[in-house]
Design an enzyme around this catalytic site. Structure first.
Site, short mmCIF file in Angstrom:
data_model
loop_
_atom_site.label_atom_id
_atom_site.label_comp_id
_atom_site.label_asym_id
_atom_site.label_seq_id
_atom_site.Cartn_x
_atom_site.Cartn_y
_atom_site.Cartn_z
N ARG A 56 0.69 -1.26 -0.13
CA ARG A 56 0.16 -0.31 -0.61
C ARG A 56 0.52 1.35 0.04
O ARG A 56 0.49 2.50 -0.54
CB ARG A 56 -1.22 0.10 1.14
N GLN A 86 -11.54 9.03 6.62
CA GLN A 86 -10.70 7.75 7.42
C GLN A 86 -9.86 6.85 6.40
O GLN A 86 -9.56 6.06 6.58
CB GLN A 86 -12.49 6.81 7.39
N ASN A 87 -9.30 7.52 5.34
CA ASN A 87 -8.64 7.33 4.35
C ASN A 87 -6.97 7.81 5.85
O ASN A 87 -6.50 8.03 5.99
CB ASN A 87 -8.27 8.38 3.33
N ILE A 88 -5.93 6.86 4.78
CA ILE A 88 -5.00 6.67 5.29
C ILE A 88 -4.00 7.20 4.58
O ILE A 88 -2.80 7.12 5.14
CB ILE A 88 -4.20 5.08 6.41
N HIS A 104 -8.50 6.48 11.03
CA HIS A 104 -7.75 5.58 11.24
C HIS A 104 -6.49 5.55 10.87
O HIS A 104 -5.33 4.38 10.49
CB HIS A 104 -8.30 4.74 9.94
N GLY A 169 -17.38 9.86 -0.78
CA GLY A 169 -16.80 9.26 -0.84
C GLY A 169 -16.74 8.37 0.37
O GLY A 169 -16.11 7.24 0.29
#
EC number: 2.3.1.286
Length: 225
Positions: A56, A86-88, A104, A169
């Site tokens: 990732r 919420q995206n890393i 997160h 999204g």
């Protein structure tokens, strides 16, 4: 200055080439999410988990912010803008957004398995044997299933001060993040942007059934501030 709060999920980064968290059969890149996103999975097979996040991290190195990321960053010229993601990934920051809360965690950071507050930047692969100064294994700085969400309090406080809330999204099905909408003031206008929305509009809620890159600009054009 009016305060715009933005809650973003995987669909925000999908148009930058980053795959959404999991597909329809519940797998993430062919893995059961509990294998690669839980403390139990890490304890059982740490090499698998580290390799998964290494892939990732490499993918993120090549990704670029899309038009939606840039449009949100551009709003800072006229508004106070807080992004709760919420995206890393770090695409919001790379686009120029200055207030980003990562619910997160962050892919370009790692932390000690001994001390969760011992966090450091990390852009290369992470392997077994990579340790903190006290000799404890490092792990991805990512909130896994079953773990606390340490930034939740800050996110709630931010939502309580929103003049406008944009949801982009995300299906709003994953808690505790999905509960943030309940903390905004009663008069706050909400814009829900997703190509496959799972809710219907109301006098307070505008639903825009489009991808992030076009939906964000359409929402901004409707602002009544």
């Amino acid at each position: 200055m009016e305060h715009i709060v933005v809650l973003t999920g995987a669909g925000m980064s999908a148009e930058s080439g980053l795959k959404t968290f999991r597909d329809e059969n519940g797998l993430w890149e062919g893995h059961d999410v509990m294998q690669v996103a839980s403390p139990q999975g890490f304890a059982k097979n740490p090499e698998l988990v580290l390799d998964f996040y290494n892939q990732r991290r490499r993918q993120l190195q090549d990704a670029k912010p899309n038009a939606a990321h840039k449009a949100l960053a551009g709003l800072e010229k006229d508004y106070k803008v807080s992004i709760i993601t919420q995206n890393i990934d770090d695409l919001h920051e790379r686009a120029g957004s200055s207030r980003v809360i990562h619910l997160h965690g962050e892919l370009f950071k790692v932390r000690s398995t001994y001390n969760p507050s011992d966090i450091k930047p990390w852009r290369k692969d992470l392997h077994l044997g990579d340790t903190c100064e006290r000799g404890h294994q490092l792990r991805p700085h990512v909130v896994w299933f079953g773990e606390d969400v340490p930034m939740m309090g800050k996110a709630i406080d931010t939502c309580q001060k929103a003049d406008i809330l944009m949801i982009i999204g995300t299906s709003m099905q994953v808690y505790p993040a999905a509960g943030l909408i309940h903390y905004i003031p009663d008069e706050t206008q909400v814009y829900f942007i997703d190509p496959k929305p799972n809710i219907t509009g109301s006098s307070r809620l505008t639903v825009i059934a489009e991808p992030a890159t076009t939906g964000v600009r359409k929402a901004i054009s409707l602002f009544n501030l």
